[in-house]
Design a protein around this motif. Structure first.
Motif, PDB file in Angstrom:
ATOM      1  N   UNK A 561       0.833  -1.207   0.000  1.00  0.00           N
ATOM      2  CA  UNK A 561       0.000   0.000   0.000  1.00  0.00           C
ATOM      3  C   UNK A 561       0.864   1.252   0.000  1.00  0.00           C
ATOM      4  N   UNK A 562       1.968   1.256   0.754  1.00  0.00           N
ATOM      5  CA  UNK A 562       2.871   2.408   0.754  1.00  0.00           C
ATOM      6  C   UNK A 562       3.434   2.665  -0.645  1.00  0.00           C
ATOM      7  N   UNK A 563       3.809   1.605  -1.329  1.00  0.00           N
ATOM      8  CA  UNK A 563       4.333   1.757  -2.686  1.00  0.00           C
ATOM      9  C   UNK A 563       3.267   2.318  -3.619  1.00  0.00           C
ATOM     10  N   UNK A 564       2.047   1.798  -3.527  1.00  0.00           N
ATOM     11  CA  UNK A 564       0.971   2.260  -4.403  1.00  0.00           C
ATOM     12  C   UNK A 564       0.612   3.716  -4.130  1.00  0.00           C
ATOM     13  N   UNK A 565       0.504   4.075  -2.871  1.00  0.00           N
ATOM     14  CA  UNK A 565       0.152   5.459  -2.522  1.00  0.00           C
ATOM     15  C   UNK A 565       1.210   6.424  -3.031  1.00  0.00           C
ATOM     16  N   UNK A 566       2.466   6.076  -2.854  1.00  0.00           N
ATOM     17  CA  UNK A 566       3.540   6.948  -3.311  1.00  0.00           C
ATOM     18  C   UNK A 566       3.549   7.058  -4.833  1.00  0.00           C
ATOM     19  N   UNK A 567       3.293   5.962  -5.535  1.00  0.00           N
ATOM     20  CA  UNK A 567       3.227   5.998  -6.997  1.00  0.00           C
ATOM     21  C   UNK A 567       2.121   6.933  -7.477  1.00  0.00           C
ATOM     22  N   UNK A 568       0.945   6.803  -6.890  1.00  0.00           N
ATOM     23  CA  UNK A 568      -0.188   7.628  -7.305  1.00  0.00           C
ATOM     24  C   UNK A 568       0.103   9.099  -7.045  1.00  0.00           C
ATOM     25  N   UNK A 569       0.644   9.412  -5.871  1.00  0.00           N
ATOM     26  CA  UNK A 569       0.936  10.817  -5.539  1.00  0.00           C
ATOM     27  C   UNK A 569       2.012  11.386  -6.453  1.00  0.00           C
ATOM     28  N   UNK A 570       3.029  10.588  -6.750  1.00  0.00           N
ATOM     29  CA  UNK A 570       4.085  11.058  -7.651  1.00  0.00           C
ATOM     30  C   UNK A 570       3.530  11.337  -9.042  1.00  0.00           C
ATOM     31  N   UNK A 571       2.704  10.459  -9.530  1.00  0.00           N
ATOM     32  CA  UNK A 571       2.101  10.663 -10.852  1.00  0.00           C
ATOM     33  C   UNK A 571       1.214  11.900 -10.875  1.00  0.00           C
ATOM     34  N   UNK A 572       0.468  12.111  -9.802  1.00  0.00           N
ATOM     35  CA  UNK A 572      -0.396  13.288  -9.730  1.00  0.00           C
ATOM     36  C   UNK A 572       0.427  14.576  -9.739  1.00  0.00           C
ATOM     37  N   UNK A 573       1.558  14.581  -9.039  1.00  0.00           N
ATOM     38  CA  UNK A 573       2.400  15.775  -9.022  1.00  0.00           C
ATOM     39  C   UNK A 573       3.042  16.025 -10.389  1.00  0.00           C
ATOM     40  N   UNK A 574       3.471  14.970 -11.047  1.00  0.00           N
ATOM     41  CA  UNK A 574       4.051  15.146 -12.382  1.00  0.00           C
ATOM     42  C   UNK A 574       3.014  15.650 -13.376  1.00  0.00           C
ATOM     43  N   UNK A 575       1.768  15.235 -13.205  1.00  0.00           N
ATOM     44  CA  UNK A 575       0.714  15.670 -14.127  1.00  0.00           C
ATOM     45  C   UNK A 575       0.418  17.162 -14.008  1.00  0.00           C
ATOM     46  N   UNK A 576       0.685  17.744 -12.850  1.00  0.00           N
ATOM     47  CA  UNK A 576       0.492  19.187 -12.678  1.00  0.00           C
ATOM     48  C   UNK A 576       1.819  19.926 -12.811  1.00  0.00           C
ATOM     49  N   UNK A 577       2.797  19.275 -13.454  1.00  0.00           N
ATOM     50  CA  UNK A 577       4.098  19.857 -13.785  1.00  0.00           C
ATOM     51  C   UNK A 577       4.936  20.195 -12.550  1.00  0.00           C
ATOM     52  N   UNK A 578       4.709  19.458 -11.470  1.00  0.00           N
ATOM     53  CA  UNK A 578       5.518  19.625 -10.257  1.00  0.00           C
ATOM     54  C   UNK A 578       6.598  18.551 -10.284  1.00  0.00           C
ATOM     55  N   UNK A 579       7.813  18.946 -10.677  1.00  0.00           N
ATOM     56  CA  UNK A 579       8.879  17.961 -10.838  1.00  0.00           C
ATOM     57  C   UNK A 579       9.661  17.712  -9.544  1.00  0.00           C
ATOM     58  N   UNK A 580       9.311  18.373  -8.459  1.00  0.00           N
ATOM     59  CA  UNK A 580       9.989  18.148  -7.173  1.00  0.00           C
ATOM     60  C   UNK A 580       9.300  16.999  -6.427  1.00  0.00           C
ATOM     61  N   UNK A 581       9.520  15.813  -6.945  1.00  0.00           N
ATOM     62  CA  UNK A 581       8.816  14.646  -6.416  1.00  0.00           C
ATOM     63  C   UNK A 581       9.645  13.858  -5.416  1.00  0.00           C
ATOM     64  N   UNK A 582      10.921  14.126  -5.289  1.00  0.00           N
ATOM     65  CA  UNK A 582      11.799  13.267  -4.492  1.00  0.00           C
ATOM     66  C   UNK A 582      11.342  13.192  -3.034  1.00  0.00           C
ATOM     67  N   UNK A 583      11.327  14.341  -2.366  1.00  0.00           N
ATOM     68  CA  UNK A 583      10.951  14.342  -0.948  1.00  0.00           C
ATOM     69  C   UNK A 583       9.473  14.027  -0.756  1.00  0.00           C
TER      70      UNK A 583
END
Length: 657
Positions: A561-583
């Motif tokens: 679940x942690x992996x899935x949640x992080x994947x979804x959040x990272x994809x959502x941030x990239x979709x709004x052009x937020x490339x600061x996904x590391x932290x």
């Protein structure tokens, strides 16, 4: 031939334990001890414990009877010392299958004002006396609200109105089972077993028995102190003693002595030796426990499946639509691109504080690996409640060994961020070796000063502090540096796209991105909050936690679940052009620690209402902070590594100009 037999026995044992793992059953691991009628049985005592203060104290810190040969400590391992266990010999002794009544133990000296005050404090704080016979804690059955309850140990005493009464007479019951298997040593197939288990070939035909239960009924009786002056320990009491646990007759008073007596009876039981821990493991609420865990597993699995299906469909559709376009259409589309395709030149730009991120991910991998391996071994029965302290000892051992993995992951991630540059890997490895242990050492040292000031056995002795520091710097740190060396030698992960020199401006967001990151921890928290209740109850309410099979399943679900949640959040941030996904990928799953800490505070307020004193509350919050820090690093590492893999896979699957 002998090696082959041992292999077959080992294979059979593994098969049985794997079967029991599926059933969620916990296998205590120790060897049966055969006692012949007339053999001496010696009772040991552990630290006095209370759910009101959570501070253990030595048994002989109170004016109890001491053995003739003097107080001697039993051999303690590292885990027992860290848990505050202090197992010592006691004056309670009797012979196997020999009933005895009205045994005089001792009469103490006159109670001083300080001793009288201390006894009243321990009674008010509901301290329990913990007896141990043949590695079995004494269990007490009592009625409350028409229910028959059971607990380990018995209270020091009781307060009735304004008077204090110490339980000065013990009615002990030892459940025994006939020693049936005469070749257990050969069946077990271990050399150690042959030394401690009689094989029946010693020439003695005397029947043997095994201890399968140990029960205690505490009473308060009136003793005539004048008639006890000439009695010695283990002499027959002058009159018959009637033990009635529902009445008290002899209140303690300052400048007056206390007298202690006991009786013991042996009852032959049908309980087999492998099942003698069932009375301790099957505590009240077990049906609710199983039902709640199964219900939680089904719900979380269902939710995780929905998230995974939606996620895969969205990404695949996005990639498929783009790859189906020809070059001219792609060139025309590049002008109208939106979302993650626009951050191709910035998505692998090094984050702020890259060394700290590498250190936290490395420590998280180490903690997660330690947790999974420890829980797996515990589920297989290698760390049973019969072997006190083995769980903590195993955790320390696996944590030190997995320093290699921590150093390797952190160093390789560091080199990847800087495109293979070797500089700084030694510094990163040192920080990995000292970051989490340093914070843990600071927290435990602060709490230890509080325990030292309270003269509690929960305080870590100075000699043990030295041992822990030596283990840290002589084993953990070198292994972490070794892992860092291999990480520096390993090829770094090459990025599929180039990074622009000038960072792209992130467009204004409709909502704060960190708010979504902090809220993402609710789903991982849902996977473990029911199990968390039972774990905390076993730690703070004096229970025995044993369903490590289910805990292992919950741990695996938590990782997924942690992996899935992080994947979804990272994809959502990239979709709004937020490339600061590391932290953000790290804290998307690591934010579950915030909810666990809030739950800990809720548990303190509503479940540990009786926890008394600022020292006890500080200890509770300090240990809770230590726990949530470890959980944050472990879950954060899972979220970051899964997001890193996803981003690398996403941008290497499609060619962008």
């Amino acid at each position: 031939m002998e090696s082959f037999c041992r292999f077959k026995i080992w294979l059979l044992t593994v098969s049985l334990t794997l079967f029991q793992l599926g059933q969620g059953f916990y296998l205590p691991g120790s060897y049966p001890h055969k006692y012949v009628v007339g053999d001496f049985l010696n009772v040991k005592v552990n630290s006095l414990t209370s759910i009101e203060t959570e501070m253990p104290f030595g048994y002989y810190s109170l004016p109890f009877c001491q053995p003739k040969e003097g107080v001697k400590d039993s051999a303690e391992n590292l885990g027992e010392l860290l848990m505050g266990d202090r197992i010592e010999n006691s004056p309670y002794r009797f012979k196997m299958y020999t009933n005895a009544t009205d045994i005089f133990l001792c009469q103490t000296k006159l109670l001083s004002g300080q001793e009288f005050k201390l006894l009243k404090e321990r009674i008010n704080e509901m301290y329990q006396v913990n007896l141990i016979l043949d590695n079995l804690p004494a269990i007490r059955y009592f009625k409350k609200d028409k229910y028959l309850l059971r607990s380990t140990g018995y209270p020091v005493g009781i307060k009735v109105q304004d008077a204090y009464y110490v339980f000065n007479h013990l009615k002990l019951t030892v459940l025994v089972h006939k020693y049936e298997e005469t070749n257990v040593a050969r069946v077990m197939g271990t050399g150690d077993a042959a030394e401690v288990i009689s094989t029946g070939n010693s020439g003695s035909d005397a029947p043997g028995y095994m201890v399968v239960g140990f029960e205690v009924v505490p009473c308060n009786v009136q003793h005539n102190t004048n008639s006890l002056k000439n009695l010695k320990m283990y002499d027959k009491y002058p009159s018959q003693i009637k033990c009635d646990p529902t009445t008290v007759t002899s209140a303690i008073k300052e400048n007056e002595p206390m007298a202690f007596t006991y009786e013991v009876s042996f009852v032959e039981s049908d309980i087999k030796w492998p099942s003698r821990w069932d009375a301790y493991l099957k505590m009240e609420g077990s049906k609710v426990h199983w039902f709640s865990i199964l219900n939680s597993l089904m719900v979380i699995t269902f939710l995780a499946g929905i998230v995974l299906v939606i996620f895969l469909r969205t990404v695949r559709r996005d990639l498929a639509q783009y790859e189906e376009l020809d070059k001219e259409a792609q060139a025309q589309m590049n002008e109208e691109l939106s979302g993650w395709k626009l951050v191709v030149g910035d998505v692998f730009r090094a984050p702020n504080n890259p060394s700290l991120l590498c250190v936290m991910v490395g420590d998280g991998v180490q903690i997660l690996g330690m947790a999974i391996v420890t829980i797996l071994f515990a589920a297989l029965g290698f760390m049973s409640p019969a072997s006190r302290g083995t769980l903590i000892t195993g955790m320390l051992f696996f944590y030190m060994i997995l320093g290699i993995a921590a150093g390797y992951v952190a160093t390789r991630l560091w080199r990847t961020m800087f495109c293979g540059d070797h500089k700084g890997w030694v510094s990163v490895s040192w920080r990995v070796a000292c970051f989490f242990p340093g914070i843990a050492f600071l927290i435990l040292t602060t709490l230890n000063f509080l325990l030292w000031g309270s003269h509690s056995t929960g305080a870590i002795p100075f000699s043990l502090f030295v041992v822990l520091i030596l283990l840290w710097f002589c084993i953990s740190v070198p292994l972490t540096l070794v892992g860092g060396y291999f990480g520096a030698k390993a090829p770094h992960i090459e990025y599929p796209v180039r990074t622009n020199q000038i960072p792209r401006e992130i467009p204004p967001q409709k909502y704060p991105s960190w708010l979504l990151v902090l809220g993402a921890g609710t789903l991982p928290f849902g996977t473990l909050f029911i199990e968390l209740f039972f774990i905390m109850s076993s730690i703070w309410m004096g229970g025995v936690y044993y369903v490590f099979g289910f805990l292992f399943i919950v741990m695996i679900l938590l990782v997924v679940v942690c992996a899935e949640v992080s994947l979804v959040l990272t994809y959502m941030h990239l979709c709004v052009e937020d490339w600061k996904w590391w932290w953000k990928s790290f804290f998307a799953s690591g934010s579950v620690a915030i909810y666990i800490f809030l739950y800990s505070i809720n548990y303190l307020i509503f479940d540990l209402k009786s926890l008394s004193g600022p020292v006890s509350a500080t200890l509770y919050l300090g240990y809770s902070l230590f726990m949530v820090l470890a959980i944050m690093l472990a879950t954060g590492a899972v979220g970051f590594l899964s997001s890193f893999w996803f981003v690398h896979y996403l941008f290497s699957s499609v060619k962008l100009d």
